[in-house]
Design a protein around this motif. Structure first.
Motif, PDB file in Angstrom:
ATOM      1  N   ARG A  51       0.807  -1.230   0.000  1.00 27.68           N
ATOM      2  CA  ARG A  51       0.000   0.000   0.000  1.00 27.68           C
ATOM      3  C   ARG A  51       0.841   1.282   0.000  1.00 27.68           C
ATOM      4  NH1 ARG A  51      -3.855   0.967  -2.055  1.00 27.68           N
ATOM      5  NH2 ARG A  51      -4.836   2.353  -0.552  1.00 27.68           N
ATOM      6  N   PHE A  52       1.712   1.408  -0.995  1.00 32.91           N
ATOM      7  CA  PHE A  52       2.453   2.663  -1.155  1.00 32.91           C
ATOM      8  C   PHE A  52       1.555   3.654  -1.891  1.00 32.91           C
ATOM      9  CE2 PHE A  52       5.978  -0.309  -0.481  1.00 32.91           C
ATOM     10  CZ  PHE A  52       6.671   0.386   0.503  1.00 32.91           C
ATOM     11  N   GLU A  53       0.681   4.287  -1.139  1.00 31.41           N
ATOM     12  CA  GLU A  53      -0.320   5.154  -1.749  1.00 31.41           C
ATOM     13  C   GLU A  53       0.158   6.573  -2.005  1.00 31.41           C
ATOM     14  OE1 GLU A  53      -0.014   4.219   1.683  1.00 31.41           O
ATOM     15  OE2 GLU A  53      -2.150   4.134   2.165  1.00 31.41           O
ATOM     16  N   THR A  54       1.383   6.879  -1.565  1.00 32.49           N
ATOM     17  CA  THR A  54       1.894   8.243  -1.724  1.00 32.49           C
ATOM     18  C   THR A  54       3.288   8.227  -2.347  1.00 32.49           C
ATOM     19  OG1 THR A  54       0.676   8.954   0.246  1.00 32.49           O
ATOM     20  CG2 THR A  54       2.440  10.399  -0.529  1.00 32.49           C
ATOM     21  N   CYS A  55       3.479   9.054  -3.373  1.00 29.58           N
ATOM     22  CA  CYS A  55       4.818   9.287  -3.919  1.00 29.58           C
ATOM     23  C   CYS A  55       5.318  10.612  -3.351  1.00 29.58           C
ATOM     24  CB  CYS A  55       4.786   9.330  -5.443  1.00 29.58           C
ATOM     25  SG  CYS A  55       6.424   9.591  -6.186  1.00 29.58           S
ATOM     26  N   MET A  56       6.340  10.535  -2.517  1.00 24.68           N
ATOM     27  CA  MET A  56       6.854  11.725  -1.831  1.00 24.68           C
ATOM     28  C   MET A  56       7.750  12.573  -2.735  1.00 24.68           C
ATOM     29  SD  MET A  56       5.478  11.406   1.102  1.00 24.68           S
ATOM     30  CE  MET A  56       6.347  12.660   2.018  1.00 24.68           C
ATOM     31  N   ASP A  57       8.426  11.905  -3.672  1.00 26.52           N
ATOM     32  CA  ASP A  57       9.383  12.637  -4.505  1.00 26.52           C
ATOM     33  C   ASP A  57       9.711  11.796  -5.725  1.00 26.52           C
ATOM     34  OD1 ASP A  57      11.205  14.661  -5.231  1.00 26.52           O
ATOM     35  OD2 ASP A  57      12.863  13.550  -4.356  1.00 26.52           O
ATOM     36  N   LEU A  58      10.031  12.466  -6.813  1.00 20.88           N
ATOM     37  CA  LEU A  58      10.517  11.807  -8.028  1.00 20.88           C
ATOM     38  C   LEU A  58      11.538  12.723  -8.660  1.00 20.88           C
ATOM     39  CD1 LEU A  58       8.605   9.875 -10.741  1.00 20.88           C
ATOM     40  CD2 LEU A  58       9.984  11.840 -11.424  1.00 20.88           C
ATOM     41  N   CYS A  59      12.636  12.161  -9.137  1.00 26.96           N
ATOM     42  CA  CYS A  59      13.682  12.988  -9.742  1.00 26.96           C
ATOM     43  C   CYS A  59      14.420  12.200 -10.810  1.00 26.96           C
ATOM     44  CB  CYS A  59      14.670  13.480  -8.681  1.00 26.96           C
ATOM     45  SG  CYS A  59      15.636  12.156  -7.932  1.00 26.96           S
ATOM     46  N   GLY A  60      15.157  12.921 -11.624  1.00 31.38           N
ATOM     47  CA  GLY A  60      16.051  12.311 -12.589  1.00 31.38           C
ATOM     48  C   GLY A  60      17.455  12.265 -12.022  1.00 31.38           C
ATOM     49  N   VAL A  61      18.276  11.352 -12.542  1.00 30.75           N
ATOM     50  CA  VAL A  61      19.681  11.248 -12.138  1.00 30.75           C
ATOM     51  C   VAL A  61      20.515  10.976 -13.386  1.00 30.75           C
ATOM     52  CG1 VAL A  61      21.370  10.086 -10.668  1.00 30.75           C
ATOM     53  CG2 VAL A  61      18.989  10.255  -9.919  1.00 30.75           C
ATOM     54  N   ALA A 131      12.028  16.838 -13.961  1.00 32.73           N
ATOM     55  CA  ALA A 131      13.016  15.899 -14.507  1.00 32.73           C
ATOM     56  C   ALA A 131      13.163  16.072 -16.011  1.00 32.73           C
ATOM     57  CB  ALA A 131      12.606  14.460 -14.168  1.00 32.73           C
ATOM     58  N   PHE A 132      12.067  16.385 -16.690  1.00 32.67           N
ATOM     59  CA  PHE A 132      12.129  16.668 -18.123  1.00 32.67           C
ATOM     60  C   PHE A 132      12.925  17.950 -18.386  1.00 32.67           C
ATOM     61  CE2 PHE A 132      10.127  19.296 -21.499  1.00 32.67           C
ATOM     62  CZ  PHE A 132      10.621  18.603 -22.596  1.00 32.67           C
ATOM     63  N   ASP A 133      12.656  18.973 -17.615  1.00 36.24           N
ATOM     64  CA  ASP A 133      13.309  20.264 -17.791  1.00 36.24           C
ATOM     65  C   ASP A 133      14.813  20.166 -17.526  1.00 36.24           C
ATOM     66  OD1 ASP A 133      13.911  22.936 -18.016  1.00 36.24           O
ATOM     67  OD2 ASP A 133      12.566  23.617 -16.443  1.00 36.24           O
ATOM     68  N   LEU A 134      15.193  19.560 -16.409  1.00 37.86           N
ATOM     69  CA  LEU A 134      16.587  19.581 -15.975  1.00 37.86           C
ATOM     70  C   LEU A 134      17.441  18.466 -16.568  1.00 37.86           C
ATOM     71  CD1 LEU A 134      16.039  20.473 -12.214  1.00 37.86           C
ATOM     72  CD2 LEU A 134      16.394  22.006 -14.145  1.00 37.86           C
ATOM     73  N   PHE A 135      16.816  17.318 -16.909  1.00 41.54           N
ATOM     74  CA  PHE A 135      17.583  16.183 -17.425  1.00 41.54           C
ATOM     75  C   PHE A 135      17.200  15.773 -18.841  1.00 41.54           C
ATOM     76  CE2 PHE A 135      17.899  15.747 -12.835  1.00 41.54           C
ATOM     77  CZ  PHE A 135      19.233  15.437 -12.653  1.00 41.54           C
ATOM     78  N   GLY A 136      16.090  16.282 -19.351  1.00 39.79           N
ATOM     79  CA  GLY A 136      15.659  15.908 -20.695  1.00 39.79           C
ATOM     80  C   GLY A 136      15.018  14.539 -20.770  1.00 39.79           C
ATOM     81  N   ILE A 137      14.514  14.022 -19.642  1.00 41.10           N
ATOM     82  CA  ILE A 137      13.837  12.728 -19.629  1.00 41.10           C
ATOM     83  C   ILE A 137      12.382  12.940 -20.053  1.00 41.10           C
ATOM     84  CG2 ILE A 137      13.142  10.753 -18.218  1.00 41.10           C
ATOM     85  CD1 ILE A 137      15.559  11.437 -16.388  1.00 41.10           C
ATOM     86  N   VAL A 138      11.957  12.229 -21.084  1.00 39.75           N
ATOM     87  CA  VAL A 138      10.604  12.356 -21.614  1.00 39.75           C
ATOM     88  C   VAL A 138       9.697  11.336 -20.923  1.00 39.75           C
ATOM     89  CG1 VAL A 138       9.159  12.176 -23.670  1.00 39.75           C
ATOM     90  CG2 VAL A 138      11.456  13.184 -23.829  1.00 39.75           C
TER      91      VAL A 138
END
Length: 206
Positions: A51-61, A131-138
């Motif tokens: 039950r991981f009902e919340t995404c606290m953060d997402l980022c590109g690396v 992540a799209f803006d800073l890393f170009g991940i589509v």
């Protein structure tokens, strides 16, 4: 059995060989192939035992220079990235009060593409735009994928390791034209980080 061990066992039972699951510094990381990014995230959200009902953060690396210059000793892990660009999400289960990190690498380094998680956790909308803006991940399936932090007409992705430190253009106000103009960077590249050379054995026995 600790909560961390319980969570680890449940993740292994649910995902099996679909994922690489590691434990380090009391944190669990789940790494999945790019084509399993969306379905695995849905399972982590919907499975009653997780039950991981919340995404606290997402980022590109950008892993392009990962571990370069790393000291080879037992205090460092031997992790080997499977690509250049990864997407990492940190999930929280309010129901069970535990957390997990999930990571996937884009298949194509030249044009990194991942499935959007907006339909799984709507909160990732702006994170994916960042992540799209800073890393170009589509992010395929994102309802409004456009830049969120950089200026209109910005060229490149500033968090990529190969992006110039000083950028490509600079902005200034031109009094003759009465407007803001963009022009090539006029700053001369220079090293501004001081180098410190210490004698052998510095700090030992002091």
């Amino acid at each position: 059995m600790s909560r961390l061990e319980t969570l680890h066992q449940q993740l292994v039972a649910l995902l099996g060989e679909q994922a690489r699951i590691t434990v380090a510094t009391d944190e669990i990381t789940v790494e999945v192939p790019a084509d399993q990014w969306l379905p695995v995230c849905k399972r982590l959200r919907d499975e009653s035992t997780l039950r991981f009902e919340t995404c606290m953060d997402l980022c590109g690396v950008d892993y392009s220079t990962y571990a370069q210059g790393k000291v080879a000793d037992s205090t460092h892990d031997d992790y080997v990235p499977t690509g250049r660009f990864a997407v990492v999400a940190h999930l929280l289960s309010i129901t069970h009060n535990w957390r997990v990190r999930i990571r996937a690498f884009a298949v194509n380094d030249d044009l990194p593409v991942m499935d959007s998680l907006v339909d799984v956790w709507p909160s990732v909308n702006w994170y994916e735009r960042e992540a799209f803006d800073l890393f170009g991940i589509v992010f395929e399936g994102h309802p409004d994928l456009r830049r969120i932090l950089t200026d209109y007409g910005f060229i490149g992705h500033p968090f990529r390791k190969d992006f110039p430190v000083y950028g490509n253009v600079e902005m200034r106000y031109d009094p003759e034209q009465g407007r803001v103009v963009y022009q090539p960077v006029t700053i001369e590249p220079r090293e501004i980080i001081p180098r410190i050379v210490r004698e052998d054995g510095y700090g030992v026995g002091r």
